[in-house]
Write a protein that holds these residues in place. Structure first.
Motif, PDB file in Angstrom:
ATOM      1  N   PRO A 164       0.784  -1.293  -0.075  1.00  0.00           N
ATOM      2  CA  PRO A 164      -0.047   0.093  -0.109  1.00  0.00           C
ATOM      3  C   PRO A 164       0.786   1.269  -0.099  1.00  0.00           C
ATOM      4  O   PRO A 164       0.404   2.269  -0.650  1.00  0.00           O
ATOM      5  CB  PRO A 164      -0.731  -0.090   1.369  1.00  0.00           C
ATOM      6  CG  PRO A 164      -0.872  -1.709   1.781  1.00  0.00           C
ATOM      7  CD  PRO A 164       0.561  -2.033   1.143  1.00  0.00           C
ATOM      8  N   TRP A 165       1.888   1.189   0.630  1.00  0.00           N
ATOM      9  CA  TRP A 165       2.902   2.431   0.792  1.00  0.00           C
ATOM     10  C   TRP A 165       3.306   2.568  -0.684  1.00  0.00           C
ATOM     11  O   TRP A 165       3.502   3.943  -1.189  1.00  0.00           O
ATOM     12  CB  TRP A 165       4.109   2.005   1.614  1.00  0.00           C
ATOM     13  CG  TRP A 165       5.364   3.093   1.652  1.00  0.00           C
ATOM     14  CD1 TRP A 165       5.041   4.390   1.906  1.00  0.00           C
ATOM     15  CD2 TRP A 165       6.491   2.711   1.196  1.00  0.00           C
ATOM     16  NE1 TRP A 165       6.453   4.916   1.823  1.00  0.00           N
ATOM     17  CE2 TRP A 165       7.253   3.911   1.347  1.00  0.00           C
ATOM     18  CE3 TRP A 165       7.063   1.723   0.843  1.00  0.00           C
ATOM     19  CZ2 TRP A 165       8.681   4.112   1.144  1.00  0.00           C
ATOM     20  CZ3 TRP A 165       8.430   1.731   0.742  1.00  0.00           C
ATOM     21  CH2 TRP A 165       9.146   2.970   0.601  1.00  0.00           C
ATOM     22  N   GLN A 167       1.774   1.847  -3.616  1.00  0.00           N
ATOM     23  CA  GLN A 167       0.876   2.105  -4.328  1.00  0.00           C
ATOM     24  C   GLN A 167       0.541   3.905  -4.295  1.00  0.00           C
ATOM     25  O   GLN A 167       0.068   4.543  -4.994  1.00  0.00           O
ATOM     26  CB  GLN A 167      -0.370   1.397  -4.114  1.00  0.00           C
ATOM     27  CG  GLN A 167      -1.679   1.665  -4.823  1.00  0.00           C
ATOM     28  CD  GLN A 167      -1.350   1.484  -6.308  1.00  0.00           C
ATOM     29  OE1 GLN A 167      -0.833   0.439  -6.697  1.00  0.00           O
ATOM     30  NE2 GLN A 167      -1.572   2.325  -7.142  1.00  0.00           N
ATOM     31  N   THR A 168       0.658   4.183  -2.864  1.00  0.00           N
ATOM     32  CA  THR A 168       0.684   5.686  -2.500  1.00  0.00           C
ATOM     33  C   THR A 168       1.441   6.213  -3.399  1.00  0.00           C
ATOM     34  O   THR A 168       1.385   7.385  -3.946  1.00  0.00           O
ATOM     35  CB  THR A 168       0.677   5.927  -1.204  1.00  0.00           C
ATOM     36  OG1 THR A 168      -0.482   5.179  -0.327  1.00  0.00           O
ATOM     37  CG2 THR A 168       0.422   7.386  -0.722  1.00  0.00           C
ATOM     38  N   ILE A 169       2.794   5.980  -3.310  1.00  0.00           N
ATOM     39  CA  ILE A 169       3.956   6.650  -3.903  1.00  0.00           C
ATOM     40  C   ILE A 169       3.508   6.664  -5.587  1.00  0.00           C
ATOM     41  O   ILE A 169       3.978   7.747  -6.276  1.00  0.00           O
ATOM     42  CB  ILE A 169       5.419   5.931  -3.807  1.00  0.00           C
ATOM     43  CG1 ILE A 169       5.705   5.997  -2.388  1.00  0.00           C
ATOM     44  CG2 ILE A 169       6.403   6.624  -4.338  1.00  0.00           C
ATOM     45  CD1 ILE A 169       6.888   5.353  -1.846  1.00  0.00           C
ATOM     46  N   LEU A 171       0.897   6.509  -7.093  1.00  0.00           N
ATOM     47  CA  LEU A 171      -0.292   7.532  -7.390  1.00  0.00           C
ATOM     48  C   LEU A 171       0.089   9.105  -7.276  1.00  0.00           C
ATOM     49  O   LEU A 171      -0.495   9.930  -8.003  1.00  0.00           O
ATOM     50  CB  LEU A 171      -1.398   7.058  -6.461  1.00  0.00           C
ATOM     51  CG  LEU A 171      -2.346   5.896  -6.623  1.00  0.00           C
ATOM     52  CD1 LEU A 171      -3.220   5.629  -5.416  1.00  0.00           C
ATOM     53  CD2 LEU A 171      -3.014   5.534  -7.933  1.00  0.00           C
ATOM     54  N   LYS A 172       0.994   9.257  -6.307  1.00  0.00           N
ATOM     55  CA  LYS A 172       1.468  10.331  -6.147  1.00  0.00           C
ATOM     56  C   LYS A 172       2.523  11.055  -6.730  1.00  0.00           C
ATOM     57  O   LYS A 172       2.478  12.124  -7.660  1.00  0.00           O
ATOM     58  CB  LYS A 172       1.916  10.657  -4.663  1.00  0.00           C
ATOM     59  CG  LYS A 172       2.121  12.356  -4.353  1.00  0.00           C
ATOM     60  CD  LYS A 172       2.456  12.286  -2.700  1.00  0.00           C
ATOM     61  CE  LYS A 172       3.027  13.609  -2.417  1.00  0.00           C
ATOM     62  NZ  LYS A 172       3.480  13.803  -0.981  1.00  0.00           N
ATOM     63  N   ASP A 173       3.581   9.948  -6.853  1.00  0.00           N
ATOM     64  CA  ASP A 173       4.944  10.756  -7.848  1.00  0.00           C
ATOM     65  C   ASP A 173       5.179   9.610  -8.834  1.00  0.00           C
ATOM     66  O   ASP A 173       6.285  10.018  -9.678  1.00  0.00           O
ATOM     67  CB  ASP A 173       5.926  10.679  -6.648  1.00  0.00           C
ATOM     68  CG  ASP A 173       5.759  11.537  -5.641  1.00  0.00           C
ATOM     69  OD1 ASP A 173       5.283  12.828  -5.992  1.00  0.00           O
ATOM     70  OD2 ASP A 173       6.127  11.025  -4.510  1.00  0.00           O
ATOM     71  N   TRP A 175       5.593   5.587 -10.860  1.00  0.00           N
ATOM     72  CA  TRP A 175       6.205   4.457 -10.519  1.00  0.00           C
ATOM     73  C   TRP A 175       7.762   4.340 -10.383  1.00  0.00           C
ATOM     74  O   TRP A 175       8.317   3.685  -9.809  1.00  0.00           O
ATOM     75  CB  TRP A 175       5.741   3.395 -11.647  1.00  0.00           C
ATOM     76  CG  TRP A 175       6.453   3.527 -12.957  1.00  0.00           C
ATOM     77  CD1 TRP A 175       5.969   4.456 -13.982  1.00  0.00           C
ATOM     78  CD2 TRP A 175       7.627   3.272 -13.724  1.00  0.00           C
ATOM     79  NE1 TRP A 175       6.694   4.683 -15.293  1.00  0.00           N
ATOM     80  CE2 TRP A 175       8.116   3.755 -14.881  1.00  0.00           C
ATOM     81  CE3 TRP A 175       8.934   2.625 -13.228  1.00  0.00           C
ATOM     82  CZ2 TRP A 175       9.032   3.918 -15.596  1.00  0.00           C
ATOM     83  CZ3 TRP A 175       9.915   2.132 -14.037  1.00  0.00           C
ATOM     84  CH2 TRP A 175      10.019   2.651 -15.132  1.00  0.00           C
ATOM     85  N   ALA A 178       8.538   5.229  -6.805  1.00  0.00           N
ATOM     86  CA  ALA A 178       8.323   3.839  -6.162  1.00  0.00           C
ATOM     87  C   ALA A 178       9.554   2.809  -6.276  1.00  0.00           C
ATOM     88  O   ALA A 178       9.942   2.329  -5.209  1.00  0.00           O
ATOM     89  CB  ALA A 178       7.150   3.163  -6.622  1.00  0.00           C
TER      90      ALA A 178
END
Length: 436
Positions: A164-165, A167-169, A171-173, A175, A178
């Motif tokens: 989940p961490w 996936q948050t990265i 969506l925000k910044d 792949w 990530a």
């Protein structure tokens, strides 16, 4: 006045303390390494969207990395026997980090295959189930499967916390960020903590299970031996492959890999097609990993008491029940059946990971154990590759998963039968059945 009780010197507590440190290190290593490999599913959609590559071409990178892992598994085992787990794991850390960080600069499909496919796949293989199962059994004898179960529960924790961490990265910044985050975590967390890993406690002047007296440890090991003729043999790969026990283990490992990965790959698509919402299908996949944590620990501990054969059969029957529930769900969505499928797969089926190293160690324990175990892992990986493919082909031919799931159910039953013919309990008894 109360008599003064002298504190126990730290050195006297070191064997027990260090064994738990080894479990914690293995737990963290498995959590990060397996997550690094499975994170491909999170990177896959944005990579396809950005480059416009065919889905089959892009997804093939994961399968190719899986294939490379199977090919190099015997080599990893030989290196383990010669250089020990520290060397192999640290190489895996570097390969995985290089793959994740290198992926951020890719522009062509071959670079995807080289980075997130080969480097991450091979690197994770050098840190996860296969390698951990080759040295953890040396540290624990009486509670061997419990220790391995605790270590391997890191897989579920990694799926719950790290994915989940990431996936948050994404969506925000994006792949690439990530990949950077996971690559640096792999490098800076796993590289230093694995410097303490050794193949055997004797390498540090310690004994298995935190025992303080060599005579006590030797007596415990002797009390567990059922077949002294078998245990007196120095098992090499050449000798092992000439035994029926080795080939029954191959069948068991193949069946376990087949059943595990066939459902893991196809269940989400199947659940959506029969009427469950995409959210319910995704939730069920995540819940399998979550409930697998107590299953690995508790059933691993149970096998230390009642025997590997019984719990291995329970794990195999877990997958059989899972496939039976999936077949029954063809009649229509049913939440009770969905729970049966999830719980049987996770709580029961996932306990396989606690048993793999323990079963092989009790039959082929010795200086060449790593090479023998790695050869058996090829069988497991072959099953893991065959399960999703055969199930998919049968669906393409028939337009239904019925035959594919029935075949997987049959392999689950065969896996349960195979362990009784391998009969690790007729070589060494588990602590719960041994005297002393």
């Amino acid at each position: 006045m109360q008599p003064q009780v002298s504190p126990v010197p730290f050195a006297a507590r070191l064997p027990f303390f260090f064994g738990w440190v080894i479990i914690v290190v293995a737990f963290l290593t498995v959590a990060v390494s397996v997550t690094a490999r499975t994170a491909f599913s999170l990177m896959f959609p944005p990579i396809v969207d950005e480059f416009g590559w065919d889905r089959g071409l892009a997804a093939g990178a994961f399968s190719f990395g899986f294939l490379v892992s199977a090919v190099i598994s015997p080599v990893v085992g030989r290196v383990m026997d010669k250089r020990g787990p520290r060397f192999v794991i640290e190489v895996g850390v570097v390969l995985t980090a290089a793959g994740l960080l290198g992926a951020t600069m890719m522009h062509a499909p071959w670079q995807l295959y080289a980075t997130l496919g080969v480097l991450v796949g091979a690197g994770a293989n050098c840190m996860s189930f296969s390698v951990q199962s080759q040295y953890l059994p040396n540290w624990f004898v009486r509670r061997r499967a419990l220790a391995i179960g605790l270590a391997f529960s890191g897989v579920g924790v990694g799926a719950i916390l790290i994915l989940p961490w990431l996936q948050t990265i994404i969506l925000k910044d994006g792949w690439r960020s990530a990949c950077w985050a996971l690559g640096l975590m792999t490098l800076f967390v796993l590289l230093p903590i694995n410097l303490i890993v050794t193949k055997r406690p004797q390498d540090l002047g310690l004994l298995p299970d935190g025992a303080k007296e060599p005579g006590v440890a030797a007596a415990r090991r002797a009390a567990a031996i059922v077949d002294p003729h078998w245990t007196a043999i120095e098992w090499t790969v050449a000798r092992a492959i000439r035994t029926h026990r080795f080939w029954w283990l191959c069948i068991g490992f193949f069946c376990g890999g087949y059943a595990w990965y066939a459902v893991q790959v196809h269940q989400t698509k199947y659940l959506v097609e029969i009427g469950f919402s995409p959210m319910q299908a995704a939730w069920s996949l995540g819940l399998v990993a979550m409930v697998g944590i107590p299953g690995q620990i508790l059933l691993g501990a149970l096998s230390d008491r009642i025997g590997r054969e019984i719990v291995w059969s329970i794990a195999a029957m877990g997958f059989a029940i899972c496939y039976a529930a999936l077949l029954a769900l063809a009649a229509g969505p049913s939440e009770p059946l969905l729970y049966v499928m999830v719980l049987s797969q996770g709580v029961l089926g996932y306990s396989f990971t606690s048993l793999m190293g323990a079963v092989v160690a009790e039959i082929f324990e010795g200086p060449h154990f790593g090479s023998i175990f790695s050869l058996l892992m090829v069988s497991l990986l072959a099953g893991g590759a065959a399960g999703p493919w055969v199930t998919g082909v049968l669906y393409d031919v028939q337009g239904t998963y019925a035959t594919g799931f029935a075949v997987a159910l049959g392999f689950s039953v065969l896996g349960a039968v195979s362990i009784w013919f391998a009969a690790p309990g007729k070589v060494r008894m588990v602590a719960g059945r041994a005297k002393g």
